[in-house]
Design a protein around this motif. Structure first.
Motif, PDB file in Angstrom:
ATOM      1  N   TYR A 165       0.805  -1.220   0.000  1.00 49.20           N
ATOM      2  CA  TYR A 165       0.000   0.000   0.000  1.00 49.20           C
ATOM      3  C   TYR A 165       0.840   1.273   0.000  1.00 49.20           C
ATOM      4  O   TYR A 165       0.299   2.367  -0.184  1.00 49.20           O
ATOM      5  CB  TYR A 165      -0.948   0.002   1.200  1.00 49.20           C
ATOM      6  CG  TYR A 165      -1.996  -1.087   1.139  1.00 49.20           C
ATOM      7  CD1 TYR A 165      -2.576  -1.451  -0.068  1.00 49.20           C
ATOM      8  CD2 TYR A 165      -2.395  -1.770   2.284  1.00 49.20           C
ATOM      9  CE1 TYR A 165      -3.527  -2.455  -0.139  1.00 49.20           C
ATOM     10  CE2 TYR A 165      -3.343  -2.773   2.229  1.00 49.20           C
ATOM     11  CZ  TYR A 165      -3.906  -3.116   1.015  1.00 49.20           C
ATOM     12  OH  TYR A 165      -4.847  -4.112   0.962  1.00 49.20           O
ATOM     13  N   SER A 166       2.137   1.138   0.212  1.00 47.27           N
ATOM     14  CA  SER A 166       3.013   2.310   0.143  1.00 47.27           C
ATOM     15  C   SER A 166       3.765   2.370  -1.187  1.00 47.27           C
ATOM     16  O   SER A 166       4.714   3.132  -1.337  1.00 47.27           O
ATOM     17  CB  SER A 166       4.005   2.305   1.311  1.00 47.27           C
ATOM     18  OG  SER A 166       4.816   1.144   1.277  1.00 47.27           O
ATOM     19  N   GLY A 167       3.339   1.537  -2.153  1.00 50.86           N
ATOM     20  CA  GLY A 167       3.934   1.580  -3.486  1.00 50.86           C
ATOM     21  C   GLY A 167       5.264   0.868  -3.612  1.00 50.86           C
ATOM     22  O   GLY A 167       6.022   1.140  -4.539  1.00 50.86           O
ATOM     23  N   ARG A 168       5.558  -0.081  -2.694  1.00 47.01           N
ATOM     24  CA  ARG A 168       6.830  -0.805  -2.750  1.00 47.01           C
ATOM     25  C   ARG A 168       6.582  -2.312  -2.776  1.00 47.01           C
ATOM     26  O   ARG A 168       7.226  -3.082  -2.064  1.00 47.01           O
ATOM     27  CB  ARG A 168       7.695  -0.416  -1.555  1.00 47.01           C
ATOM     28  CG  ARG A 168       8.154   1.022  -1.556  1.00 47.01           C
ATOM     29  CD  ARG A 168       8.901   1.366  -0.291  1.00 47.01           C
ATOM     30  NE  ARG A 168       8.016   1.452   0.860  1.00 47.01           N
ATOM     31  CZ  ARG A 168       8.419   1.663   2.112  1.00 47.01           C
ATOM     32  NH1 ARG A 168       9.720   1.776   2.359  1.00 47.01           N
ATOM     33  NH2 ARG A 168       7.549   1.741   3.101  1.00 47.01           N
ATOM     34  N   ALA A 169       5.635  -2.734  -3.593  1.00 43.66           N
ATOM     35  CA  ALA A 169       5.234  -4.145  -3.639  1.00 43.66           C
ATOM     36  C   ALA A 169       6.395  -5.060  -4.007  1.00 43.66           C
ATOM     37  O   ALA A 169       6.474  -6.195  -3.525  1.00 43.66           O
ATOM     38  CB  ALA A 169       4.089  -4.317  -4.628  1.00 43.66           C
ATOM     39  N   SER A 170       7.309  -4.581  -4.839  1.00 38.33           N
ATOM     40  CA  SER A 170       8.434  -5.428  -5.273  1.00 38.33           C
ATOM     41  C   SER A 170       9.347  -5.799  -4.109  1.00 38.33           C
ATOM     42  O   SER A 170      10.013  -6.845  -4.119  1.00 38.33           O
ATOM     43  CB  SER A 170       9.243  -4.720  -6.361  1.00 38.33           C
ATOM     44  OG  SER A 170       9.739  -3.478  -5.882  1.00 38.33           O
ATOM     45  N   MET A 171       9.372  -4.952  -3.079  1.00 39.99           N
ATOM     46  CA  MET A 171      10.207  -5.246  -1.912  1.00 39.99           C
ATOM     47  C   MET A 171       9.632  -6.397  -1.093  1.00 39.99           C
ATOM     48  O   MET A 171      10.342  -7.011  -0.285  1.00 39.99           O
ATOM     49  CB  MET A 171      10.357  -4.003  -1.033  1.00 39.99           C
ATOM     50  CG  MET A 171      11.268  -2.931  -1.621  1.00 39.99           C
ATOM     51  SD  MET A 171      11.469  -1.547  -0.473  1.00 39.99           S
ATOM     52  CE  MET A 171      12.238  -2.347   0.933  1.00 39.99           C
ATOM     53  N   GLY A 172       8.333  -6.685  -1.275  1.00 37.82           N
ATOM     54  CA  GLY A 172       7.696  -7.756  -0.525  1.00 37.82           C
ATOM     55  C   GLY A 172       8.335  -9.103  -0.803  1.00 37.82           C
ATOM     56  O   GLY A 172       8.573  -9.905   0.106  1.00 37.82           O
ATOM     57  N   ALA A 173       8.617  -9.364  -2.078  1.00 37.64           N
ATOM     58  CA  ALA A 173       9.253 -10.638  -2.456  1.00 37.64           C
ATOM     59  C   ALA A 173      10.648 -10.751  -1.848  1.00 37.64           C
ATOM     60  O   ALA A 173      11.046 -11.822  -1.372  1.00 37.64           O
ATOM     61  CB  ALA A 173       9.331 -10.739  -3.977  1.00 37.64           C
ATOM     62  N   LEU A 174      11.385  -9.648  -1.839  1.00 37.47           N
ATOM     63  CA  LEU A 174      12.721  -9.635  -1.246  1.00 37.47           C
ATOM     64  C   LEU A 174      12.641  -9.894   0.254  1.00 37.47           C
ATOM     65  O   LEU A 174      13.457 -10.625   0.823  1.00 37.47           O
ATOM     66  CB  LEU A 174      13.396  -8.284  -1.530  1.00 37.47           C
ATOM     67  CG  LEU A 174      14.821  -8.097  -1.005  1.00 37.47           C
ATOM     68  CD1 LEU A 174      15.761  -9.110  -1.652  1.00 37.47           C
ATOM     69  CD2 LEU A 174      15.304  -6.675  -1.274  1.00 37.47           C
ATOM     70  N   PHE A 175      11.652  -9.316   0.901  1.00 39.46           N
ATOM     71  CA  PHE A 175      11.447  -9.495   2.333  1.00 39.46           C
ATOM     72  C   PHE A 175      11.160 -10.959   2.662  1.00 39.46           C
ATOM     73  O   PHE A 175      11.738 -11.530   3.604  1.00 39.46           O
ATOM     74  CB  PHE A 175      10.297  -8.605   2.802  1.00 39.46           C
ATOM     75  CG  PHE A 175       9.816  -8.901   4.196  1.00 39.46           C
ATOM     76  CD1 PHE A 175      10.577  -8.551   5.301  1.00 39.46           C
ATOM     77  CD2 PHE A 175       8.592  -9.528   4.401  1.00 39.46           C
ATOM     78  CE1 PHE A 175      10.139  -8.835   6.591  1.00 39.46           C
ATOM     79  CE2 PHE A 175       8.145  -9.816   5.682  1.00 39.46           C
ATOM     80  CZ  PHE A 175       8.916  -9.463   6.774  1.00 39.46           C
ATOM     81  N   VAL A 176      10.287 -11.604   1.902  1.00 42.86           N
ATOM     82  CA  VAL A 176       9.940 -13.010   2.133  1.00 42.86           C
ATOM     83  C   VAL A 176      11.152 -13.914   1.923  1.00 42.86           C
ATOM     84  O   VAL A 176      11.387 -14.858   2.687  1.00 42.86           O
ATOM     85  CB  VAL A 176       8.776 -13.437   1.218  1.00 42.86           C
ATOM     86  CG1 VAL A 176       8.535 -14.938   1.321  1.00 42.86           C
ATOM     87  CG2 VAL A 176       7.502 -12.677   1.583  1.00 42.86           C
ATOM     88  N   ALA A 177      11.941 -13.640   0.887  1.00 48.36           N
ATOM     89  CA  ALA A 177      13.142 -14.443   0.617  1.00 48.36           C
ATOM     90  C   ALA A 177      14.150 -14.329   1.753  1.00 48.36           C
ATOM     91  O   ALA A 177      14.738 -15.337   2.198  1.00 48.36           O
ATOM     92  CB  ALA A 177      13.764 -13.988  -0.700  1.00 48.36           C
ATOM     93  N   ALA A 178      14.356 -13.117   2.248  1.00 48.60           N
ATOM     94  CA  ALA A 178      15.285 -12.905   3.365  1.00 48.60           C
ATOM     95  C   ALA A 178      14.780 -13.593   4.631  1.00 48.60           C
ATOM     96  O   ALA A 178      15.567 -14.157   5.408  1.00 48.60           O
ATOM     97  CB  ALA A 178      15.460 -11.400   3.611  1.00 48.60           C
ATOM     98  N   LEU A 179      13.468 -13.582   4.819  1.00 48.31           N
ATOM     99  CA  LEU A 179      12.866 -14.231   5.980  1.00 48.31           C
ATOM    100  C   LEU A 179      13.089 -15.740   5.931  1.00 48.31           C
ATOM    101  O   LEU A 179      13.453 -16.360   6.939  1.00 48.31           O
ATOM    102  CB  LEU A 179      11.370 -13.915   6.025  1.00 48.31           C
ATOM    103  CG  LEU A 179      10.593 -14.393   7.246  1.00 48.31           C
ATOM    104  CD1 LEU A 179      11.032 -13.621   8.486  1.00 48.31           C
ATOM    105  CD2 LEU A 179       9.097 -14.224   7.027  1.00 48.31           C
ATOM    106  N   ALA A 180      12.886 -16.337   4.769  1.00 49.03           N
ATOM    107  CA  ALA A 180      13.073 -17.787   4.609  1.00 49.03           C
ATOM    108  C   ALA A 180      14.525 -18.178   4.885  1.00 49.03           C
ATOM    109  O   ALA A 180      14.797 -19.191   5.565  1.00 49.03           O
ATOM    110  CB  ALA A 180      12.657 -18.209   3.206  1.00 49.03           C
TER     111      ALA A 180
END
Length: 291
Positions: free
Chosen positions: A135-150
């Motif tokens: 919702y803050s216009g940074r949807a592409s960072m979501g995938a990076l966040f999930v990968a780092a979390l895993a």
């Protein structure tokens, strides 16, 4: 206490004939000795067993509440389609802190009732973080966040990759991260002059949960790193709760913007009217005959 013990004695025929599943569950929670004292004999004068039972009850209650503690926050984000008032940095730090603490508690074999909510809140934090990025216009960072979390999960829970000594150092850092995670949220509320989409239910449950965790940690976990983390978390949760009360009726940023537009509209209309009245009238056609 003795009066209470005497008053409870008529209930002993009931407690001594509980179904086997209930008996086994009670023993698994508070142990055979305390189950015999508190349930079979109905003797509340044993303070050690009483405190253990209260601690277990609080722990189970916190775990139950934590399963939905951030659901209102998720609903508010989805309904508003806005991340106003929510600090991404705050959730990133908190998620990192919870992941480290979860790994530390699991690998140390501490009772689940003393840390179970960590896993449940961690999952909800991941959802909220992804929504905030979207919702803050940074949807592409979501995938990076999930990968780092895993990658972090694999590293922290694998003893062959990360030894307990190093994990202990990380747990000390997790306490600092947990405290630091509240600071960006507190700053965001102060700067915006309101709580935006922050959920009051979540804030006040965090406050009650952190206070209860101080008690359960003192009773069941002999680990100062975890205790100090909960004490610091309670202090900052208290600040957040105070901000929630202070800004309770404050309008959101969007509402303030609409109010500002409404206030400037009459002024613009008035200015336009003034300009129109000041314009001189053009002369009408003359009727004088030309000689």
């Amino acid at each position: 206490m003795e009066t209470l013990r005497t008053a409870l004695q008529p209930l002993r025929p009931i407690t001594q004939n509980l179904p086997a599943p209930i008996h086994d569950l009670g023993v698994s929670i508070i142990g055979d000795v305390c189950y015999k004292k508190l349930i079979l004999e109905l003797d509340p004068t044993d303070l050690d067993c009483l405190k253990l039972a209260i601690s277990k009850g609080l722990g189970i209650g916190i775990i139950g509440a934590s399963s939905i503690v951030k659901v209102p926050q998720i609903i508010k984000l989805v309904q508003s389609q806005s991340s106003s008032g929510i600090s991404f940095l705050s959730y990133l730090l908190e998620t990192s802190s919870y992941l480290i603490s979860l790994a530390y508690n699991v690998r140390n074999g501490f009772p689940f009732s003393t840390y179970g909510e960590t896993a449940l809140i961690l999952g909800q934090n991941v959802i909220i973080t992804i929504l905030v990025l979207n919702y803050s216009g940074r949807a592409s960072m979501g995938a990076l966040f999930v990968a780092a979390l895993a990658a972090s999960v694999v590293t922290l829970f694998n003893g062959g990759i990360l030894d307990m000594q190093t994990l202990s150092y990380l747990q000390a850092g997790a306490g600092v991260l947990g405290v630091a995670s509240k600071v960006p949220q507190i700053a965001a509320i102060y700067q915006q002059g309101g709580t935006g989409q922050l959920s009051a239910f979540t804030v006040f449950n965090y406050l009650a949960g952190s206070l209860s965790r101080i008690f359960t940690t003192l009773q069941e976990v002999d680990d100062k790193l975890i205790l100090y983390g909960f004490v610091a978390a309670f202090g900052l949760n208290l600040v957040l709760a105070s901000q929630m009360v202070y800004y309770w009726n404050a309008p959101s940023a969007k509402a303030r913007g609409k109010m500002k537009e409404a206030a400037t509209a009459p002024a613009t209309t008035s200015t336009s009217s003034g300009v129109s009245s000041a314009t001189p009238k053009s002369k009408g056609p003359t009727t004088r005959r030309r000689g």
